[in-house]
Design a protein around this motif. Structure first.
Motif, mmCIF file in Angstrom:
data_model
loop_
_atom_site.group_PDB
_atom_site.id
_atom_site.type_symbol
_atom_site.label_atom_id
_atom_site.label_comp_id
_atom_site.label_asym_id
_atom_site.label_seq_id
_atom_site.Cartn_x
_atom_site.Cartn_y
_atom_site.Cartn_z
ATOM 1 N N ILE A 198 0.836 -1.198 0.000
ATOM 2 C CA ILE A 198 0.000 0.000 0.000
ATOM 3 C C ILE A 198 0.874 1.252 0.000
ATOM 4 O O ILE A 198 0.619 2.224 -0.728
ATOM 5 N N PHE A 199 1.935 1.207 0.790
ATOM 6 C CA PHE A 199 2.834 2.356 0.842
ATOM 7 C C PHE A 199 3.467 2.617 -0.522
ATOM 8 O O PHE A 199 3.612 3.769 -0.937
ATOM 9 N N GLU A 200 3.832 1.561 -1.232
ATOM 10 C CA GLU A 200 4.453 1.736 -2.543
ATOM 11 C C GLU A 200 3.484 2.352 -3.551
ATOM 12 O O GLU A 200 3.900 3.088 -4.454
ATOM 13 N N VAL A 201 2.193 2.079 -3.382
ATOM 14 C CA VAL A 201 1.189 2.757 -4.215
ATOM 15 C C VAL A 201 1.213 4.253 -3.925
ATOM 16 O O VAL A 201 1.186 5.085 -4.848
ATOM 17 N N LEU A 202 1.294 4.609 -2.647
ATOM 18 C CA LEU A 202 1.358 6.030 -2.281
ATOM 19 C C LEU A 202 2.633 6.679 -2.803
ATOM 20 O O LEU A 202 2.617 7.842 -3.226
ATOM 21 N N GLU A 203 3.735 5.938 -2.783
ATOM 22 C CA GLU A 203 4.988 6.461 -3.344
ATOM 23 C C GLU A 203 4.836 6.740 -4.840
ATOM 24 O O GLU A 203 5.318 7.760 -5.340
ATOM 25 N N THR A 204 4.162 5.845 -5.547
ATOM 26 C CA THR A 204 3.934 6.036 -6.984
ATOM 27 C C THR A 204 3.102 7.285 -7.237
ATOM 28 O O THR A 204 3.398 8.087 -8.134
ATOM 29 N N ILE A 205 2.055 7.457 -6.432
ATOM 30 C CA ILE A 205 1.197 8.634 -6.562
ATOM 31 C C ILE A 205 2.009 9.903 -6.322
ATOM 32 O O ILE A 205 1.903 10.889 -7.059
ATOM 33 N N ASN A 206 2.846 9.880 -5.302
ATOM 34 C CA ASN A 206 3.678 11.037 -4.979
ATOM 35 C C ASN A 206 4.659 11.347 -6.103
ATOM 36 O O ASN A 206 4.909 12.513 -6.434
ATOM 37 N N ALA A 207 5.220 10.302 -6.700
ATOM 38 C CA ALA A 207 6.185 10.490 -7.792
ATOM 39 C C ALA A 207 5.548 11.177 -8.998
ATOM 40 O O ALA A 207 6.248 11.785 -9.812
ATOM 41 N N GLN A 208 4.229 11.100 -9.099
ATOM 42 C CA GLN A 208 3.511 11.753 -10.191
ATOM 43 C C GLN A 208 3.163 13.203 -9.867
ATOM 44 O O GLN A 208 2.518 13.881 -10.665
ATOM 45 N N GLY A 209 3.587 13.687 -8.686
ATOM 46 C CA GLY A 209 3.419 15.094 -8.342
ATOM 47 C C GLY A 209 2.373 15.398 -7.296
ATOM 48 O O GLY A 209 2.189 16.570 -6.925
ATOM 49 N N THR A 210 1.682 14.371 -6.804
ATOM 50 C CA THR A 210 0.650 14.587 -5.793
ATOM 51 C C THR A 210 1.286 14.698 -4.411
ATOM 52 O O THR A 210 2.138 13.888 -4.049
ATOM 53 N N THR A 211 0.876 15.679 -3.646
ATOM 54 C CA THR A 211 1.322 15.795 -2.257
ATOM 55 C C THR A 211 0.706 14.669 -1.445
ATOM 56 O O THR A 211 -0.490 14.409 -1.545
ATOM 57 N N VAL A 212 1.518 13.994 -0.619
ATOM 58 C CA VAL A 212 1.012 12.940 0.253
ATOM 59 C C VAL A 212 1.341 13.296 1.695
ATOM 60 O O VAL A 212 2.499 13.535 2.040
ATOM 61 N N ILE A 213 0.307 13.333 2.522
ATOM 62 C CA ILE A 213 0.457 13.569 3.960
ATOM 63 C C ILE A 213 -0.065 12.328 4.664
ATOM 64 O O ILE A 213 -1.235 11.987 4.532
ATOM 65 N N MET A 214 0.801 11.661 5.397
ATOM 66 C CA MET A 214 0.465 10.357 5.973
ATOM 67 C C MET A 214 0.664 10.347 7.478
ATOM 68 O O MET A 214 1.786 10.491 7.961
#
Length: 226
Positions: free
Chosen positions: A176-192
Motif C-alpha cells: 500500500i505504501f508503494e502505491v502512495l509512493e507512486t502517486i507522490n512520484a507523479q506530483g501529488t502531495t502525500v500527507i500520511m
C-alpha cells in the motif's frame, strides 16, 4: 501548498488537540505526521480538509483560506484533497467500480468521463480485475487499494492518509505504501499520519512529530523517534 500559521483547535469539552501549530507543506512533498495516540495527528489532518474547524490561527490549502471558508465552498476544497482512512469506509452494497465511480458522480461528472477515470485509477492500484466484486469479497489490502482509487478519482493535488496501513500485515502495508509512493512520484502531495516506524525509517521523507498537540520536530529526512 498548505500553510498553517499559529493554528489551534480546542474542543467544546476544553481539550486542546492542536496547539499553536505553524508549518508549510509544498506541492509534491511526501510528509509523515507521527506521534503517540491522542497527540493530535488526526485532528491536524482533519483541519486541512475542514472536517474540523480550527479555533485560532490561519490555514491555507491551495487557493482556499480554510479558516474563513464558507460552508458552500467546502465541497470545492475537498475536490482538491483525497482522503484515505484506516477503516476504508467503502460502501458495502456497491462494487469496486461503483465505490470509485460514486466519488465522481457526486460532482456531476459525465458517464464517459467516469468510466475512463475509474478504469485509470483501478489500473493504477492493480485492481482492474476486481472491478465487479464487492468489498466483503476482498482482502484488507485490496479494500485499502479501492479506498486509494476512490481518493484519486477526482485527480486531487493532495492525498491525506490517516493510518492507511494500520490494519494491515507488514507485507500488505509495504504494498500500500508503494502505491502512495507512486502517486507522490507523479506530483501529488502525500500527507500520511502513521505509527508504522518501519516504513518511516525505511522510506525516507519529511517527518513532522506531534506531542500533546504541539509540533515538536520537523525533519527533512527524519526517523521515527518515538
Amino acid at each position: 501548498m498548505i500553510q498553517l500559521t499559529h493554528v489551534s483547535k480546542r474542543y467544546s469539552n476544553g481539550i486542546v488537540a492542536v496547539k499553536d501549530a505553524s508549518l508549510r507543506i509544498e506541492q509534491g512533498e511526501f510528509v509523515y505526521i507521527i506521534g503517540p495516540s491522542g497527540s493530535g495527528k488526526s485532528t491536524l489532518m482533519k483541519l486541512m480538509y475542514r472536517d474540523e474547524r480550527l479555533s485560532k490561527g490561519k490555514l491555507t490549502v491551495g487557493p482556499y483560506q480554510v479558516h474563513a471558508i464558507k460552508n458552500r465552498h467546502i465541497p470545492k476544497l475537498r475536490r482538491h484533497i483525497g482522503v484515505i482512512f484506516q477503516d476504508f469506509k467503502l460502501l458495502p452494497k456497491l462494487t469496486v467500480y461503483e465505490n470509485v465511480a460514486y466519488a465522481l458522480e457526486v460532482t456531476g461528472a459525465k458517464k464517459k468521463v467516469i468510466k475512463e477515470r475509474v478504469r485509470e485509477v483501478l489500473h493504477l492500484v492493480g485492481l482492474t480485475r476486481k472491478a465487479n466484486q464487492f468489498p466483503d469479497e476482498l482482502s484488507g489490502g485490496e479494500q485499502q487499494r479501492v479506498a486509494i482509487a476512490r481518493a484519486l478519482a477526482n485527480e486531487p493535488s493532495i492525498i491525506i492518509a490517516d493510518e492507511p496501513t494500520g490494519n494491515l500485515d507488514p507485507k500488505t502495508a509495504r504494498e500500500i505504501f508503494e502505491v502512495l509512493e507512486t502517486i507522490n512520484a507523479q506530483g501529488t502531495t502525500v500527507i500520511m499520519g502513521t505509527h508504522n516506524n518501519q516504513l518511516v525509517d525505511q522510506y525516507k521523507h519529511r517527518v513532522i512529530q506531534i506531542e500533546a498537540g504541539r509540533i515538536v520536530s520537523d525533519e527533512v529526512e527524519g526517523d521515527y523517534n518515538l
